[in-house]
Design an enzyme around this catalytic site. Structure first.
Site, short mmCIF file in Angstrom:
data_model
loop_
_atom_site.label_atom_id
_atom_site.label_comp_id
_atom_site.label_asym_id
_atom_site.label_seq_id
_atom_site.Cartn_x
_atom_site.Cartn_y
_atom_site.Cartn_z
N ASN A 139 -6.15 2.84 -10.98
CA ASN A 139 -7.76 2.14 -11.48
C ASN A 139 -8.56 1.87 -10.22
O ASN A 139 -9.90 1.45 -10.40
CB ASN A 139 -7.69 0.86 -12.68
CG ASN A 139 -7.02 0.13 -11.61
OD1 ASN A 139 -5.18 -0.19 -11.43
ND2 ASN A 139 -7.49 -0.40 -11.13
N TYR A 195 5.17 -7.14 3.15
CA TYR A 195 4.53 -6.17 3.05
C TYR A 195 4.76 -4.89 3.36
O TYR A 195 4.85 -4.10 3.13
CB TYR A 195 2.43 -6.02 2.69
CG TYR A 195 1.96 -5.00 2.14
CD1 TYR A 195 1.91 -4.51 1.17
CD2 TYR A 195 1.06 -4.59 3.30
CE1 TYR A 195 0.75 -3.73 1.19
CE2 TYR A 195 0.59 -2.74 2.97
CZ TYR A 195 0.83 -2.49 2.11
OH TYR A 195 0.16 -1.17 1.05
#
Length: 318
Positions: A31, A183
Site C-alpha cells: 500500500n 533497522y
C-alpha cells in the site's frame, strides 16, 4: 530462429513487462513506498496482485490509485499484521487461492525515535516485523507456493546491508538498541534468510525459488506523485534533482523486485539490483556478498527465528 530464443535474446524492458495472466502475487506492504510501485507495475501484467496490509483504508486507497493507471487491474487486499505472529496463519487462510506464484517480502518498519518498541509477541519491533514476520509468513504460505508451477519468494533487501553485520548474540537488540543500527541489521537478516531459504528449498527438492532484490537508492522526493497516497511538491522534486544523478524515485526502485518476480531467466539464490553502482538504473544480477551466505550465521539465525516464531524449522516445504 525460434520464438523461445527470440524471447531470451530480447533485453528486459521495465516499461514492457511480460504477461502474467493466471498468476497470483502477494506483496507485503503493497500500500505504500516500494511495495506500492511493485504492485502497480505487476498489475499491468494481468496478474492478480494481493496487497498485504494491516490498514484496510490505506490498502483501499492504494488499489484505487492503481486502478486509475491500470484499468481492469485485478487487485485484492489481505489484512496482514507481520508484528502479530499468531495472526498470520488465520490471515493466510483468508487468501482463498489455489496457488501463489510469488510472495514479495517487502513490508518494513523503520523507527526514527529512540524508544525501543516491541511486537505483541515481545520481539523488538523492526526485527520482529521485517524479518520474523516474513519468516513466519513463509511457513504458512508454503503449501500455496508449492502448489504453483514455479513459485518464488522474493525478499526485498537494502543496498546498505552490504556494510552491516548481524550480531547473533543480540538479534532482538535487547542489550544495544539504536534505531538506525537495529533497522540496518534487520535488512541483512532478511537477505541472509532469503539466500538460506533457497538452499533449503534445493535441499528438500522443492520447485519454489528464493530470490533477493534491492531497490538501490530510492527517494520520496524523486518519486512521482500518487494522490492521495503521496503528492511530491514541485519544489521538493526540484531540490532533489542533483541527487537524481546517483539515485532515483521509488517507482524505479521497484524495477529489480518486479524483474525478480517475473523474469523466467531468474534463478534461485540470485541477487538483483540497479545497474549503475547498485544505486540506480535498470535491473541486473549482482554478486552476492559473502557475509550474506555464511552458513553458520544463517543456521543460527534460522534456528533462533523458528524458535521465536514457534514454527517448524522445515517451514512446511517438501
Amino acid at each position: 530462429m525460434s520464438s523461445v530464443s527470440l524471447s531470451r535474446s530480447r533485453p528486459w524492458d521495465v516499461h514492457r513487462l511480460p504477461s502474467a495472466e493466471g498468476r497470483n502475487v502477494l506483496v507485503t506492504g503493497g500500500n505504500a513506498g516500494i511495495g506500492y510501485f511493485v504492485a502497480e507495475q505487476l498489475a499491468t501484467t494481468g496478474a492478480v496482485v494481493v496487497l498485504g496490509s494491516r490498514d484496510a483504508a490505506k490498502a483501499d486507497a492504494a488499489m484505487a490509485s492503481i486502478r486509475t493507471r491500470v484499468p481492469g487491474a485485478r487487485l485484492r487486499h489481505l489484512p496482514l499484521d507481520l508484528a502479530d505472529l499468531s495472526s498470520l496463519e488465520t490471515a493466510v487462510g483468508g487468501l482463498d487461492l489455489r496457488h501463489l506464484d510469488a510472495l514479495v517480502h517487502n513490508a518494513g518498519v523503520a523507527l526514527d525515535d529512540p524508544p525501543r518498541r516491541e511486537t505483541v509477541d515481545g520481539h523488538e519491533l523492526m526485527f520482529g516485523t521485517n524479518h520474523l514476520g516474513h519468516f513466519a509468513l513463509t511457513r504458512w504460505l508454503a503449501p500455496l507456493l508449492s502448489a504453483a508451477p514455479a513459485g518464488r519468494v522474493v525478499t526485498v533487501g537494502s543496498f546498505a546491508a552490504r556494510s552491516e553485520r548481524l550480531d547473533l548474540g543480540d538479534l532482538r537488540s535487547t542489550r544495544d538498541y539504536r534505531p538506525k543500527r537495529t533497522y540496518g541489521r534487520s535488512k541483512p537478516a532478511q537477505m541472509c534468510f532469503g539466500f538460506a531459504l533457497d538452499r533449503h528449498l534445493r535441499a528438500v527438492g522443492s520447485t519454489v525459488l528464493s530470490v533477493v532484490a534491492h531497490p538501490g537508492g530510492a527517494l520520496d522526493s524523486l518519486t512521482p506523485s500518487r494522490p492521495p497516497l503521496r503528492v511530491t511538491p514541485p519544489g521538493e522534486r526540484l531540490r532533489a534533482l542533483p541527487a537524481g544523478l546517483l539515485v532515483r524515485g521509488k517507482d524505479a526502485g521497484a524495477w529489480p523486485v518486479v524483474r525478480a518476480v517475473l523474469d523466467a531467466e531468474v534463478r534461485g539464490g540470485q541477487l538483483w539490483g540497479p545497474r549503475v553502482f547498485g544505486l540506480r538504473g535498470t535491473p541486473r544480477r549482482e554478486p552476492v556478498p559473502s557475509h550474506m551466505t555464511d552458513a553458520e550465521v544463517a543456521a543460527a539465525l534460522w534456528a533462533a527465528s523458528a524458535e521465536w516464531a514457534d514454527i517448524d524449522p522445515d517451514l512446511g516445504f517438501r
